[in-house]
Design a protein around this motif. Structure first.
Motif, PDB file in Angstrom:
ATOM      1  N   UNK A 137       0.831  -1.202   0.000  1.00  0.00           N
ATOM      2  CA  UNK A 137       0.000   0.000   0.000  1.00  0.00           C
ATOM      3  C   UNK A 137       0.866   1.252   0.000  1.00  0.00           C
ATOM      4  N   UNK A 138       1.912   1.256   0.806  1.00  0.00           N
ATOM      5  CA  UNK A 138       2.763   2.440   0.922  1.00  0.00           C
ATOM      6  C   UNK A 138       3.625   2.660  -0.323  1.00  0.00           C
ATOM      7  N   UNK A 139       4.328   1.599  -0.739  1.00  0.00           N
ATOM      8  CA  UNK A 139       5.343   1.769  -1.781  1.00  0.00           C
ATOM      9  C   UNK A 139       4.776   1.688  -3.197  1.00  0.00           C
ATOM     10  N   UNK A 140       3.848   0.779  -3.459  1.00  0.00           N
ATOM     11  CA  UNK A 140       3.303   0.627  -4.814  1.00  0.00           C
ATOM     12  C   UNK A 140       2.119   1.557  -5.053  1.00  0.00           C
ATOM     13  N   UNK A 141       1.085   1.398  -4.208  1.00  0.00           N
ATOM     14  CA  UNK A 141      -0.141   2.168  -4.445  1.00  0.00           C
ATOM     15  C   UNK A 141       0.075   3.675  -4.305  1.00  0.00           C
ATOM     16  N   UNK A 142       0.868   4.067  -3.319  1.00  0.00           N
ATOM     17  CA  UNK A 142       0.998   5.498  -3.053  1.00  0.00           C
ATOM     18  C   UNK A 142       2.280   6.122  -3.622  1.00  0.00           C
ATOM     19  N   UNK A 143       3.434   5.571  -3.244  1.00  0.00           N
ATOM     20  CA  UNK A 143       4.688   6.176  -3.706  1.00  0.00           C
ATOM     21  C   UNK A 143       4.840   6.063  -5.219  1.00  0.00           C
ATOM     22  N   UNK A 144       4.707   4.836  -5.757  1.00  0.00           N
ATOM     23  CA  UNK A 144       4.971   4.625  -7.186  1.00  0.00           C
ATOM     24  C   UNK A 144       3.812   5.099  -8.073  1.00  0.00           C
ATOM     25  N   UNK A 145       2.601   4.572  -7.796  1.00  0.00           N
ATOM     26  CA  UNK A 145       1.465   4.866  -8.668  1.00  0.00           C
ATOM     27  C   UNK A 145       1.021   6.332  -8.566  1.00  0.00           C
ATOM     28  N   UNK A 146       0.896   6.823  -7.350  1.00  0.00           N
ATOM     29  CA  UNK A 146       0.310   8.157  -7.188  1.00  0.00           C
ATOM     30  C   UNK A 146       1.333   9.284  -7.292  1.00  0.00           C
ATOM     31  N   UNK A 147       2.535   9.062  -6.758  1.00  0.00           N
ATOM     32  CA  UNK A 147       3.502  10.156  -6.718  1.00  0.00           C
ATOM     33  C   UNK A 147       4.513  10.093  -7.863  1.00  0.00           C
ATOM     34  N   UNK A 148       5.178   8.948  -8.046  1.00  0.00           N
ATOM     35  CA  UNK A 148       6.200   8.853  -9.094  1.00  0.00           C
ATOM     36  C   UNK A 148       5.586   8.895 -10.491  1.00  0.00           C
ATOM     37  N   UNK A 149       4.533   8.084 -10.713  1.00  0.00           N
ATOM     38  CA  UNK A 149       3.887   8.059 -12.036  1.00  0.00           C
ATOM     39  C   UNK A 149       2.886   9.194 -12.215  1.00  0.00           C
ATOM     40  N   UNK A 150       2.621   9.936 -11.160  1.00  0.00           N
ATOM     41  CA  UNK A 150       1.694  11.062 -11.271  1.00  0.00           C
ATOM     42  C   UNK A 150       0.246  10.644 -11.331  1.00  0.00           C
ATOM     43  N   UNK A 151      -0.097   9.561 -10.648  1.00  0.00           N
ATOM     44  CA  UNK A 151      -1.490   9.102 -10.644  1.00  0.00           C
ATOM     45  C   UNK A 151      -2.448  10.109 -10.045  1.00  0.00           C
ATOM     46  N   UNK A 152      -1.936  10.940  -9.162  1.00  0.00           N
ATOM     47  CA  UNK A 152      -2.740  12.047  -8.624  1.00  0.00           C
ATOM     48  C   UNK A 152      -1.973  13.336  -8.848  1.00  0.00           C
ATOM     49  N   UNK A 153      -2.677  14.358  -9.288  1.00  0.00           N
ATOM     50  CA  UNK A 153      -2.035  15.644  -9.573  1.00  0.00           C
ATOM     51  C   UNK A 153      -2.450  16.733  -8.598  1.00  0.00           C
TER      52      UNK A 153
END
Length: 628
Positions: free
Chosen positions: A563-579
């Motif tokens: 949840x921390x590393x994939x869903x939030x760090x990678x998907x939402x922050x690194x890949x820009x899943x949320x702007x």
């Protein structure tokens, strides 16, 4: 096509072996003895410590532990990975892990004055471990209260008939409490009379559905629905309300949430004999009828073909739909690896940390005889596993939807009520009655869990602040500690925070962590039980609790890390899943909470393991609690 009856056969087989064999062994293992005085008798105060008849206490315990999670989790998991993985985790994990967890939590609390698992940890590993666990449990309880109040509002909005029926059975519960404890009425005739009243309330609800505000979408309510507060407009002015048919917090839901929280506040402050014991006992007949009736209907409908449609598993539900989930699930919510997320998604149907709070909170304070712990602790958890199997069956009959595969209450509730209504047609019950009845069953689970959670939160704070005797104070004082743990004031604090979480939308942010937090609490409860057994008798084996604890710690740490590393760090922050800035802040908060929970788990395990090895190696003497 595969018949749904195989789900029932698998669960009943493993559960029967577990109760007949393993629970008997565990009862001898912890040396249950009816000659030993239970805390309910030793500290009887008419408020919290009140001995209860076994069927009454079983009704309370089962009603309290069986909230919405054993329905939402199995339906979501079945729609993502298939019905076989979901079924195996329930059928095998429940009797070997979940039922052991509940039984040991209840037995351990019973031997420690009816105190919580946090108190037990404190007895053996010190105040630091105790306070860490109690604060974590208290904060988790607030989240439980918020989410359950919201889910009740959603169900009452979807099925206004359940609102009327719920009000009827709460009123009957008050009457039954007075009948039993003040008028000293005979138990069996009273049971027949008041249970008949509860089922009459179901019929009354169907005839006179009830809502607080008009529906957002025309025709959403059954014909003849009574709208109590329609004179106040459409309810768009309510805090958090959204005027959209696709929104969860519609005005009617936003209006029901504070009503439920006020109810939970009042119910949790009252003596247990006034509402908690009689209401849970009466509602247990609804719950037994819903779970048992659905299981019986599957058997009857399969053998005699009496159901409205064949009770076979819908083509949209595969036996196994891949390690990363079905195509629909991946499209809806992204990659979701079966390990470890399946074991966090299905929590309460297999093992749930919230149950340890119930077992070592309200239930341990009402246990009449030690031998009752076997049926109530171990058997009660098996009952929740049966509910989970019914949930999987309703999904199998109704079929997967995009909402179900996406996860959460929006997809699970329609499946449970609709599929349950179809299943009950096997017994000649019209679907127009069966679906609202299953909705009421769900509301019954949720209402009891909500106010029980509020009462448990008060118990947590009592132990954090410090207690004398039963620890019960009014809270109407200028003393900060007394105010924080007060019988009247503490539930108000919980409900206000819970309400702010709901109307702000933050419960959505926290829900992703709820499964991991709940399973973490289960691991820590098993740790408490293992530490207690290790200190009690060096000859006792630690496998029954130690192995499930290690499994749950591993699952929790990996799940929260994902949840921390994939869903939030990678998907939402690194890949820009949320702007949006709010979404990025939410992702950071989730990451921080996940790592805090991981740190808490590993720290407590390290402390507990140190105590166990020291005691078992003989380097330090075992602790000797005063009441053990």
């Amino acid at each position: 096509m595969t018949s749904v009856i195989w789900i029932v056969v698998a669960v009943l087989s493993t559960f029967t072996v577990g109760y007949v064999g393993y629970s008997r062994y565990l009862s001898r293992f912890v040396e249950l003895d009816d000659d030993r005085e239970t805390p309910a008798h030793k500290y009887e105060d008419g408020q919290e410590y009140v001995p209860a008849k076994k069927p009454v206490l079983l009704g309370h315990h089962f009603s309290s532990i069986a909230g919405g999670a054993p329905i939402v989790g199995p339906i979501t998991a079945g729609a993502i990975w298939g019905w076989v993985p979901a079924l195996l985790w329930v059928a095998i994990g429940n009797p070997l892990m979940g039922a052991v967890h509940d039984f040991i939590s209840l037995s351990g609390s019973m031997r420690h004055e009816g105190k919580s698992i946090g108190y037990i940890i404190g007895e053996y590993v010190g105040e630091q471990g105790k306070n860490m666990l109690l604060w974590f449990a208290f904060l988790t309880i607030i989240l439980v209260v918020a989410v359950f109040a919201l889910v009740v509002g959603i169900v009452l909005n979807a099925f206004p008939s359940a609102a009327t029926a719920s009000l009827v059975y709460i009123a009957l519960a008050f009457g039954f409490g007075v009948y039993l404890y003040q008028l000293d009425g005979p138990f069996l005739p009273g049971t027949v009379l008041f249970v008949a009243g509860v089922f009459a309330g179901v019929w009354l609800g169907i005839q006179y559905p009830l809502a607080l505000f008009p529906a957002v979408e025309a025709g959403a309510y059954p014909e003849g629905t009574i709208v109590l507060l329609g004179f106040l407009g459409n309810g768009a002015w309510l805090p958090g309300a959204v005027m959209s048919a696709d929104a969860i917090l519609q005005p009617n839901v936003a209006a029901w949430v504070p009503v439920i929280l006020i109810y939970a506040t009042l119910a949790s402050a009252l003596p247990v004999w006034v509402l908690l014991q009689p209401r849970d006992y009466l509602s247990s007949f609804l719950l037994y009828s819903g779970v048992g009736g659905a299981l019986l209907a599957i058997i009857v409908g399969t053998i005699f073909g009496t159901s409205a449609q064949p009770l076979t598993i819908d083509a949209s539900i595969g036996a196994y739909m891949g390690f990363f989930g079905s195509d629909l699930a991946v499209e809806t919510r992204g990659i979701t690896p079966l390990f470890p997320l399946l074991f966090v998604t299905i929590a309460c149907g297999t093992i749930s940390g919230f149950h340890s709070l119930v077992s070592s909170g309200t239930t341990a304070k009402q246990l009449n005889k030690e031998s009752d712990a076997r049926l109530i602790g171990y058997g009660g958890m098996l009952g929740e596993g049966l509910l989970a199997s019914v949930a999987i069956s309703t999904l199998a009959v109704a079929g997967a939807t995009t909402a179900a595969a996406g996860g959460g209450i929006g997809g699970a509730l329609p499946n449970f009520a609709t599929g349950g209504g179809i299943i009950l047609t096997s017994l000649g019950i019209p679907q127009s009655f069966g679906a609202p009845f299953m909705a009421l069953v769900l509301v019954s689970f949720l209402l009891t869990s909500t106010d029980t959670a509020a009462r448990l939160g008060r118990y947590m704070m009592e132990e954090i602040v410090g207690t004398r005797g039963s620890g019960t104070t009014t809270g109407l004082t200028t003393d900060l500690g007394g105010f924080a743990k007060g019988r009247y004031t503490n539930p108000v604090i919980q409900s206000l925070i819970a309400y702010l979480l709901v109307i702000s939308g933050e419960w959505v942010t926290l829900w992703a962590l709820f499964g991991g937090a709940n399973q973490l609490l289960a691991a820590l409860a098993l740790l408490a039980g293992t530490v207690w057994i290790a200190n009690w008798d060096r000859s006792k084996q630690l496998i029954s609790t130690g192995v499930p604890m290690a499994i749950m710690v591993t699952i929790t740490v990996l799940g929260l890390s994902w949840v921390a590393l994939w869903d939030n760090l990678y998907q939402k922050l690194i890949l820009g899943g949320v702007t949006a800035l709010s979404g990025q802040i939410s992702a950071v908060v989730q990451m921080a909470l996940a790592f805090v929970l991981i740190y808490l788990a590993l720290s407590l395990v390290r402390i507990g393991y140190g105590n166990i090895t020291s005691v078992r190696s003989g380097s330090e003497p075992a602790a000797e609690p005063s009441d053990d």
